[in-house]
Design a protein around this motif. Structure first.
Motif, PDB file in Angstrom:
ATOM      1  N   ALA A  42       5.286  -5.602   2.119  1.00 35.97           N
ATOM      2  CA  ALA A  42       5.094  -6.039   3.685  1.00 35.97           C
ATOM      3  C   ALA A  42       4.060  -4.894   4.217  1.00 35.97           C
ATOM      4  O   ALA A  42       3.344  -5.579   5.125  1.00 35.97           O
ATOM      5  CB  ALA A  42       6.510  -5.711   4.196  1.00 35.97           C
ATOM      6  N   LEU A  43       4.020  -3.855   3.957  1.00 34.64           N
ATOM      7  CA  LEU A  43       3.206  -2.842   4.614  1.00 34.64           C
ATOM      8  C   LEU A  43       1.730  -3.263   4.199  1.00 34.64           C
ATOM      9  O   LEU A  43       0.759  -3.218   4.886  1.00 34.64           O
ATOM     10  CB  LEU A  43       3.278  -1.439   4.423  1.00 34.64           C
ATOM     11  N   ARG A  44       1.613  -3.657   2.873  1.00 31.18           N
ATOM     12  CA  ARG A  44       0.236  -3.816   2.181  1.00 31.18           C
ATOM     13  C   ARG A  44      -0.160  -5.279   2.981  1.00 31.18           C
ATOM     14  O   ARG A  44      -1.524  -5.299   3.312  1.00 31.18           O
ATOM     15  CB  ARG A  44       0.565  -4.033   0.797  1.00 31.18           C
ATOM     16  N   THR A  45       0.670  -6.189   3.365  1.00 33.48           N
ATOM     17  CA  THR A  45       0.350  -7.452   3.808  1.00 33.48           C
ATOM     18  C   THR A  45       0.125  -7.363   5.447  1.00 33.48           C
ATOM     19  O   THR A  45      -0.775  -7.821   5.853  1.00 33.48           O
ATOM     20  CB  THR A  45       1.369  -8.307   3.574  1.00 33.48           C
ATOM     21  N   VAL A  46       0.964  -6.272   6.075  1.00 34.17           N
ATOM     22  CA  VAL A  46       0.881  -6.302   7.497  1.00 34.17           C
ATOM     23  C   VAL A  46       0.062  -5.182   8.092  1.00 34.17           C
ATOM     24  O   VAL A  46      -0.742  -5.534   9.004  1.00 34.17           O
ATOM     25  CB  VAL A  46       2.286  -6.039   8.093  1.00 34.17           C
ATOM     26  N   ALA A  47      -0.160  -3.898   7.366  1.00 33.71           N
ATOM     27  CA  ALA A  47      -0.947  -2.963   7.859  1.00 33.71           C
ATOM     28  C   ALA A  47      -2.350  -3.277   8.457  1.00 33.71           C
ATOM     29  O   ALA A  47      -2.777  -2.979   9.621  1.00 33.71           O
ATOM     30  CB  ALA A  47      -0.994  -1.775   6.836  1.00 33.71           C
ATOM     31  N   PRO A  48      -3.039  -4.401   7.552  1.00 39.40           N
ATOM     32  CA  PRO A  48      -4.366  -4.517   8.127  1.00 39.40           C
ATOM     33  C   PRO A  48      -4.397  -5.437   9.335  1.00 39.40           C
ATOM     34  O   PRO A  48      -5.344  -5.501   9.981  1.00 39.40           O
ATOM     35  CB  PRO A  48      -5.111  -5.650   6.880  1.00 39.40           C
ATOM     36  N   LEU A  49      -3.081  -5.852   9.765  1.00 37.78           N
ATOM     37  CA  LEU A  49      -2.910  -6.898  10.980  1.00 37.78           C
ATOM     38  C   LEU A  49      -2.641  -5.859  12.160  1.00 37.78           C
ATOM     39  O   LEU A  49      -2.830  -6.389  13.383  1.00 37.78           O
ATOM     40  CB  LEU A  49      -2.036  -7.894  10.594  1.00 37.78           C
ATOM     41  N   VAL A  50      -2.044  -4.855  11.934  1.00 36.50           N
ATOM     42  CA  VAL A  50      -1.730  -3.795  13.014  1.00 36.50           C
ATOM     43  C   VAL A  50      -3.113  -3.499  14.034  1.00 36.50           C
ATOM     44  O   VAL A  50      -4.079  -2.791  13.354  1.00 36.50           O
ATOM     45  CB  VAL A  50      -1.023  -2.759  12.546  1.00 36.50           C
ATOM     46  N   PRO A  51      -2.880  -3.706  15.076  1.00 37.41           N
ATOM     47  CA  PRO A  51      -4.136  -3.432  16.199  1.00 37.41           C
ATOM     48  C   PRO A  51      -4.277  -1.820  16.241  1.00 37.41           C
ATOM     49  O   PRO A  51      -3.401  -1.288  16.006  1.00 37.41           O
ATOM     50  CB  PRO A  51      -3.571  -3.868  17.384  1.00 37.41           C
TER      51      PRO A  51
ATOM     52  N   GLU B   9       4.910  -5.563  16.152  1.00 42.35           N
ATOM     53  CA  GLU B   9       5.735  -5.152  17.384  1.00 42.35           C
ATOM     54  C   GLU B   9       6.464  -3.690  16.959  1.00 42.35           C
ATOM     55  O   GLU B   9       6.116  -2.732  17.949  1.00 42.35           O
ATOM     56  CB  GLU B   9       6.712  -6.027  17.660  1.00 42.35           C
ATOM     57  N   ALA B  10       6.800  -3.279  16.007  1.00 35.93           N
ATOM     58  CA  ALA B  10       7.208  -2.017  15.675  1.00 35.93           C
ATOM     59  C   ALA B  10       6.170  -0.951  15.278  1.00 35.93           C
ATOM     60  O   ALA B  10       6.597   0.129  15.600  1.00 35.93           O
ATOM     61  CB  ALA B  10       8.231  -2.266  14.490  1.00 35.93           C
ATOM     62  N   CYS B  11       5.056  -1.335  15.139  1.00 35.24           N
ATOM     63  CA  CYS B  11       4.211  -0.509  14.875  1.00 35.24           C
ATOM     64  C   CYS B  11       3.084  -0.103  16.042  1.00 35.24           C
ATOM     65  O   CYS B  11       2.409   0.751  16.092  1.00 35.24           O
ATOM     66  CB  CYS B  11       3.107  -0.941  13.797  1.00 35.24           C
ATOM     67  N   LYS B  12       3.516  -0.984  17.311  1.00 41.66           N
ATOM     68  CA  LYS B  12       2.570  -0.719  18.468  1.00 41.66           C
ATOM     69  C   LYS B  12       2.435   0.692  19.124  1.00 41.66           C
ATOM     70  O   LYS B  12       1.574   1.129  19.648  1.00 41.66           O
ATOM     71  CB  LYS B  12       2.890  -1.723  19.564  1.00 41.66           C
ATOM     72  N   ASP B  13       3.658   1.439  18.984  1.00 46.53           N
ATOM     73  CA  ASP B  13       3.825   2.857  19.495  1.00 46.53           C
ATOM     74  C   ASP B  13       3.130   3.857  18.690  1.00 46.53           C
ATOM     75  O   ASP B  13       3.098   5.222  19.109  1.00 46.53           O
ATOM     76  CB  ASP B  13       5.101   3.017  20.049  1.00 46.53           C
ATOM     77  N   ALA B  14       2.983   3.583  17.300  1.00 48.95           N
ATOM     78  CA  ALA B  14       2.351   4.345  16.411  1.00 48.95           C
ATOM     79  C   ALA B  14       0.884   4.847  16.629  1.00 48.95           C
ATOM     80  O   ALA B  14       0.169   3.949  16.986  1.00 48.95           O
ATOM     81  CB  ALA B  14       2.847   4.274  14.851  1.00 48.95           C
ATOM     82  N   HIS B  15       0.522   5.687  16.270  1.00 51.94           N
ATOM     83  CA  HIS B  15      -0.819   6.094  16.407  1.00 51.94           C
ATOM     84  C   HIS B  15      -1.617   6.326  14.867  1.00 51.94           C
ATOM     85  O   HIS B  15      -2.524   7.121  14.638  1.00 51.94           O
ATOM     86  CB  HIS B  15      -1.071   7.625  17.098  1.00 51.94           C
TER      87      HIS B  15
END
Length: 78
Positions: free
Chosen positions: A69-78, A38-44
């Motif tokens: 956390a970023l290594r785990t989550v970054a691949p999930l960010v749309p 959710e926190a990454c949705k506005d990033a490009h």
């Protein structure tokens, strides 16, 4: 209501005003992925250490878990 013994705090750097807590308080482990997505949705661009800090709090002690956390989550960010 007391804080849990184990939780995460998710900070994000906002260009408009600086660092802020995107979880509005403690984030439980089962909610961490959704909070980061959710926190990454506005990033490009993919999330990184420049814009995020993720702290794991266990019995009052903080541990920087940003890289994990970023290594785990970054691949999930749309």
């Amino acid at each position: 209501m007391p804080y849990p013994n184990t939780f995460y705090i998710v900070h994000k750097r906002f260009p408009e005003f600086g660092w802020g807590d995107v979880g509005d308080g403690p984030v439980l482990e089962e909610d961490l992925t959704d909070t980061l997505i959710e926190a990454c949705k506005d990033a490009h661009y993919p999330p990184d250490r420049v814009d995020f800090r993720i702290w794991h709090i266990v019995n009052g002690q903080a541990e920087d878990r940003t890289d994990w956390a970023l290594r785990t989550v970054a691949p999930l960010v749309p």
